[in-house]
Every structure is written in structure tokens, then in C-alpha cells.
Design a protein around this motif. Structure first.
Motif, mmCIF file in Angstrom:
data_model
loop_
_atom_site.group_PDB
_atom_site.id
_atom_site.type_symbol
_atom_site.label_atom_id
_atom_site.label_comp_id
_atom_site.label_asym_id
_atom_site.label_seq_id
_atom_site.Cartn_x
_atom_site.Cartn_y
_atom_site.Cartn_z
ATOM 1 N N ASP A 1 0.862 -1.163 0.000
ATOM 2 C CA ASP A 1 0.000 0.000 0.000
ATOM 3 C C ASP A 1 0.913 1.232 0.000
ATOM 4 N N CYS B 1 -0.799 -11.185 4.949
ATOM 5 C CA CYS B 1 -0.806 -9.730 5.109
ATOM 6 C C CYS B 1 0.113 -9.340 6.253
ATOM 7 N N ARG C 1 -11.884 -1.014 -6.577
ATOM 8 C CA ARG C 1 -10.688 -0.719 -5.778
ATOM 9 C C ARG C 1 -10.610 -1.691 -4.606
ATOM 10 N N LYS C 2 -9.500 -1.658 -3.875
ATOM 11 C CA LYS C 2 -9.410 -2.467 -2.661
ATOM 12 C C LYS C 2 -10.569 -2.141 -1.731
ATOM 13 N N PRO C 3 -11.141 -3.115 -1.038
ATOM 14 C CA PRO C 3 -10.657 -4.482 -0.801
ATOM 15 C C PRO C 3 -11.083 -5.518 -1.837
ATOM 16 N N ASN D 1 -5.384 2.862 -2.923
ATOM 17 C CA ASN D 1 -6.680 3.449 -3.207
ATOM 18 C C ASN D 1 -6.573 4.957 -3.444
ATOM 19 N N CYS E 1 -0.138 -1.140 -4.668
ATOM 20 C CA CYS E 1 -1.579 -1.245 -4.889
ATOM 21 C C CYS E 1 -2.236 -0.302 -3.894
ATOM 22 N N THR F 1 -8.682 -2.108 5.224
ATOM 23 C CA THR F 1 -8.848 -2.287 3.778
ATOM 24 C C THR F 1 -7.795 -3.243 3.238
ATOM 25 N N ASP F 2 -6.557 -3.076 3.679
ATOM 26 C CA ASP F 2 -5.484 -3.964 3.242
ATOM 27 C C ASP F 2 -5.683 -5.372 3.784
ATOM 28 N N THR G 1 -8.362 -6.994 1.782
ATOM 29 C CA THR G 1 -7.868 -7.299 0.435
ATOM 30 C C THR G 1 -7.092 -8.598 0.436
ATOM 31 N N TYR H 1 -5.264 -5.945 -6.561
ATOM 32 C CA TYR H 1 -4.094 -6.692 -6.092
ATOM 33 C C TYR H 1 -3.642 -7.685 -7.157
#
Length: 224
Positions: free
Chosen positions: A7, A187, A146-148, A115, A113, A175-176, A179, A153
Motif C-alpha cells: 500500500d 498480510c 478498488r481495494k478491498p 486506493n 496497490c 482495507t489492506d 484485500t 491486487y
């Protein structure tokens, strides 16, 4: 190829000061004061322009219908102000550049990646002189979603020439985290953002306290 997807806002760089300034410019243009504070409202800033406008106008006591109308009216002016002042206060987090360079030297592909709208993201990484450290950049408007949502990704990994099954996401917000869950990859969430170690509540596969430890952590998680 093993791939590390980052991100941007709140992960690679602290952009909160410039984001908050752009939102406050919208409030001032309507005759209000600076409503948001760069230190206290960084987490709101990292959720984007609409989130900042919503928070600000709600604090001013506007009715919900008017809040929603002003968000739509002020979103483009916010982006314009931000684009014109995109790197006045923004700083890369300590060790970020060195960590990305180390990963690339070890054979990892790296991608962004975000937003943030793609044009603004590309402008920012160019001004921060890090554009050549990433094999791909996918923004909020690169794709229809867009994410999520997983698509951005997946596009970032593909554009970087990587394999999704040998990739992971480094981020700073829910959000990450969502995703990564949507894609089915590990993550890593940073603890040097506005939530600190409280971000552990999102149950990421790993936490990152400083970029110095990222290469070893990635190697451990993705293997050879």
C-alpha cells in the motif's frame, strides 16, 4: 516470481499532513475553520478524501443529507488542491527505501496497490524518487473496482510479473487486511501508523515495527 505488494499512504509514506491540508482547504473555502488535525486525524486521512470530508462536515454539525452533498461537491476540489501540494509534508517512513531495494536485490518483484487515484499516486512516487523501485502501480481508478476487491491486487502482481500464490501484501488498514483475505495471501500490517500496535486487532499474519526487519520477514513468509 515472489512478489511483495505495498500500500502507499500510511505504509510506504506518511502522507497525512498533505491529505489533511487538502481537506481543510475545502472547509476554509466554504467559510469554516481548519476542522481536521494532521496529528490526531491521520487514520481518517489514510482512508481517503471522502472519509476526511465526511468527518469534517459531521464535526461541523451538518445534517447527513448536506454532508453527503458536500462530499460530492468538494471531492474534486480536494483532489486538485492535494495534487498541487502533494509533497509539502509527506515523508517516506524510515528504512522503507532500503527495505524495498534489499527485496529487489534478493530477487523479489515489488508493486504498489493503492486506493489513491493512479495519477496522483504516480506523481507522488515520482516526487519521492521511488518510481523505479516498483514493477507495477495500480491505483483506485485503474480498474472499475478498488481495494478491498481482489482485482487491483491481482492486477498489481500480474503487472509485476509475479505469481499470486507467492505474494503478500504490506499495508496499514483494515482495507489492506480485507484485500489480502479476499485474495488468499498473507498480510503484514505496519505498527508505525496512527493505530500503533493496536492494528494487531485485525489479526494479520505478521506485524512490522520497522522496515529494517521486512526483508527477513518476507523471506520467512514466502520462502525461497
Amino acid at each position: 516470481m515472489r512478489t511483495v505488494v505495498f500500500d502507499l499512504d500510511g505504509t510506504l509514506a506518511d502522507t497525512s499532513g498533505d491529505l489533511i491540508a487538502a481537506a481543510n482547504a475545502c472547509f476554509v473555502a466554504r467559510g469554516h475553520r481548519d476542522v481536521l488535525n494532521a496529528g490526531q486525524d491521520a487514520l481518517i486521512a489514510f482512508h481517503g478524501g471522502r472519509a476526511m470530508l465526511k468527518a469534517g462536515y459531521e464535526r461541523l454539525g451538518l445534517e447527513q443529507a448536506e454532508v453527503e452533498a458536500r462530499i460530492e461537491d468538494d471531492y474534486q476540489p480536494l483532489l486538485a488542491h492535494y495534487g498541487a501540494n502533494i509533497d509539502r509534508h509527506t515523508l517516506l517512513y524510515p528504512g522503507a527505501v532500503e527495505a524495498v531495494k534489499t527485496l529487489r536485490g534478493q530477487g523479489f518483484a515489488t508493486a504498489i496497490c493503492t486506493n489513491k487515484p493512479e495519477g496522483l499516486a504516480r506523481e507522488l512516487v515520482a516526487r519521492l524518487d521511488i518510481a523505479d523501485l516498483f514493477d507495477a502501480l495500480i491505483g483506485a481508478d485503474t480498474l472499475p473496482v478498488r481495494k478491498p476487491a481482489p482485482d487491483p491486487y491481482l492486477a498489481a502482481v500480474a503487472q509485476a510479473g509475479g505469481a499470486v500464490k507467492r505474494s503478500l501484501l504490506v499495508g496499514d488498514t483494515n482495507t489492506d487486511r480485507e484485500t489480502a483475505r479476499a485474495v488468499g495471501v498473507p498480510c503484514i500490517l505496519v505498527t508505525f501508523g496512527p493505530e500503533g500496535r493496536a492494528i494487531e486487532r485485525l489479526s494479520p499474519e505478521a506485524l512490522l515495527d520497522h522496515y529494517d526487519t521486512l526483508p527477513a520477514l518476507v523471506a520467512q513468509m514466502l520462502g525461497d
